[in-house]
Scaffold this active site. Structure first.
Site, PDB file in Angstrom:
ATOM      1  N   ASP A 119       0.904  -1.143   0.083  1.00 34.28           N
ATOM      2  CA  ASP A 119      -0.152   0.051  -0.162  1.00 34.28           C
ATOM      3  C   ASP A 119       1.060   1.204  -0.075  1.00 34.28           C
ATOM      4  O   ASP A 119       1.084   1.754  -1.072  1.00 34.28           O
ATOM      5  CB  ASP A 119      -0.926  -0.030   1.126  1.00 34.28           C
ATOM      6  N   THR A 120       1.280   1.707   1.332  1.00 35.67           N
ATOM      7  CA  THR A 120       2.232   2.894   1.350  1.00 35.67           C
ATOM      8  C   THR A 120       3.540   2.644   1.151  1.00 35.67           C
ATOM      9  O   THR A 120       4.838   3.380   1.045  1.00 35.67           O
ATOM     10  CB  THR A 120       2.005   3.618   2.581  1.00 35.67           C
ATOM     11  N   THR A 122       5.366   1.306   3.461  1.00 41.75           N
ATOM     12  CA  THR A 122       6.110   1.496   4.734  1.00 41.75           C
ATOM     13  C   THR A 122       6.819   0.286   5.186  1.00 41.75           C
ATOM     14  O   THR A 122       7.733   0.112   5.576  1.00 41.75           O
ATOM     15  CB  THR A 122       5.180   2.429   5.792  1.00 41.75           C
ATOM     16  N   TYR A 190      -9.278 -10.138   1.720  1.00 40.64           N
ATOM     17  CA  TYR A 190      -8.594 -11.185   1.347  1.00 40.64           C
ATOM     18  C   TYR A 190      -9.474 -12.451   2.060  1.00 40.64           C
ATOM     19  O   TYR A 190     -10.261 -12.006   2.934  1.00 40.64           O
ATOM     20  CB  TYR A 190      -7.161 -11.187   1.960  1.00 40.64           C
ATOM     21  N   TRP A 192      -8.935 -14.840   3.984  1.00 36.87           N
ATOM     22  CA  TRP A 192      -8.468 -15.342   5.478  1.00 36.87           C
ATOM     23  C   TRP A 192      -9.202 -14.478   6.421  1.00 36.87           C
ATOM     24  O   TRP A 192      -9.101 -14.657   7.474  1.00 36.87           O
ATOM     25  CB  TRP A 192      -7.202 -15.532   5.406  1.00 36.87           C
TER      26      TRP A 192
HETATM   27  P1  5GP Z   1       1.874  -0.786   3.825  1.00 40.57           P
HETATM   28  O1  5GP Z   1       2.917  -0.547   4.872  1.00 40.57           O
HETATM   29  O2  5GP Z   1       2.515  -0.808   2.287  1.00 40.57           O
HETATM   30  O3  5GP Z   1       1.060   0.547   3.677  1.00 40.57           O
HETATM   31  O4  5GP Z   1       0.874  -1.647   4.320  1.00 40.57           O
HETATM   32  C1  5GP Z   1       0.918  -2.903   4.228  1.00 40.57           C
HETATM   33  C2  5GP Z   1       0.301  -3.712   5.049  1.00 40.57           C
HETATM   34  O5  5GP Z   1      -0.837  -2.933   5.395  1.00 40.57           O
HETATM   35  C3  5GP Z   1      -0.126  -4.916   4.612  1.00 40.57           C
HETATM   36  O6  5GP Z   1       0.594  -6.067   4.915  1.00 40.57           O
HETATM   37  C4  5GP Z   1      -1.541  -5.258   5.236  1.00 40.57           C
HETATM   38  O7  5GP Z   1      -1.693  -5.900   6.339  1.00 40.57           O
HETATM   39  C5  5GP Z   1      -2.045  -3.854   5.464  1.00 40.57           C
HETATM   40  N1  5GP Z   1      -2.840  -3.437   4.260  1.00 40.57           N
HETATM   41  C6  5GP Z   1      -2.776  -2.284   3.462  1.00 40.57           C
HETATM   42  N2  5GP Z   1      -3.802  -2.141   2.246  1.00 40.57           N
HETATM   43  C7  5GP Z   1      -4.163  -3.248   2.734  1.00 40.57           C
HETATM   44  C8  5GP Z   1      -5.589  -3.505   1.770  1.00 40.57           C
HETATM   45  O8  5GP Z   1      -6.072  -3.106   0.906  1.00 40.57           O
HETATM   46  N3  5GP Z   1      -6.253  -4.761   2.464  1.00 40.57           N
HETATM   47  C9  5GP Z   1      -5.864  -5.414   3.295  1.00 40.57           C
HETATM   48  N4  5GP Z   1      -6.647  -6.532   3.660  1.00 40.57           N
HETATM   49  N5  5GP Z   1      -4.569  -5.045   4.066  1.00 40.57           N
HETATM   50  C10 5GP Z   1      -4.099  -3.896   3.727  1.00 40.57           C
END
Ligand code: 5GP
Length: 211
Positions: A119-120, A122, A190, A192
């Site tokens: 997503d981001t 991070t 998802y 799960w």
């Molecule tokens: P990031 O660090 O890339 O912002 O977020 C990663 C984590 O956020 C993923 O491993 C997941 O746990 C959660 N996350 C972010 N966006 C989504 C989404 O659209 N659906 C789900 N189920 N989890 C998300």
């Protein structure tokens, strides 16, 4: 309003099957590190598709990272898949076994980091940076030779500007792989995480049990 995109177990299985060939062409992992909880199922499915005939199963290690906090549902009595909101910092809930024996298994290997969604970015930045740091420290302490390479695999990459960054060489050398790109403003649901189990599935299982 965030658009929810629902994915099924079958679609995820097919995405992993489709990606396995690309992963083997580009990287040939010796080991996977699944980021929990979303990376566990994709990593396990990938393991079956990455196994070469008469070759060993690729071991899977797990780390737990948490960035998101659950928002209370607008109607608490309605069971649904909750949308979450980003937290500001990554918290480690589980990490590698840092003992010499365990770390020596990582040095000089090709390690594939698996998560369900970018997503981001991070979380992925944190995982790659911290894992690279720990493996390099172990390599020095144990006096071992050999370059450890990391690659990243996600089922879904959200098409949006990223807050986190991955090493330039990783991106340039094609060691960042996403099975699918989805709109930046969607929320991927998802299977799960589902709190509502489809009636059809129950019916199917019941039918199978009674035949
Ligand atoms: P990031 O660090 O890339 O912002 O977020 C990663 C984590 O956020 C993923 O491993 C997941 O746990 C959660 N996350 C972010 N966006 C989504 C989404 O659209 N659906 C789900 N189920 N989890 C998300």
């Amino acid at each position: 309003m965030v658009e929810k995109v629902y994915v099924t177990y079958n679609e995820i299985h097919k995405l992993c099957q489709k990606s396995a060939e690309e992963i083997l062409n580009r990287f040939q992992p010796n080991l996977m590190i699944a980021i929990g909880g979303g990376g566990y199922v994709p990593a396990r499915i990938l393991r079956s598709f990455l196994k070469r005939p008469s070759g060993p199963n690729i071991p899977i290690q797990a780390i737990g990272l948490s960035l998101y906090e659950s928002l209370p549902p607008s109607d608490p009595s309605a069971p649904s898949t909750p949308v979450e909101t980003p937290g500001t910092k990554v918290t480690r809930t589980q990490w590698l076994d840092l003992s010499s024996l365990s770390m020596s298994n990582l040095v000089g290997k090709n390690i594939l980091i698996v998560d369900e969604v970018d997503d981001t970015r991070t979380t992925l930045q944190y995982a790659v940076t911290e894992l690279e740091k720990d493996v390099e420290e172990a390599r020095k302490n144990l006096g071992l030779e050999g370059e450890t390479k990391f690659a990243v695999y996600v089922l879904h990459n959200k098409n949006k500007p990223k807050k986190g960054h991955l090493p330039e060489a990783m991106v340039k050398e094609g060691r960042y792989m996403a099975a699918e790109t989805v709109p930046g403003n969607c929320w991927v649901c998802y299977p799960w995480e589902a709190l509502l189990v489809l009636y059809e599935s129950t019916l199917l299982v019941r039918t199978m049990l009674t035949v």
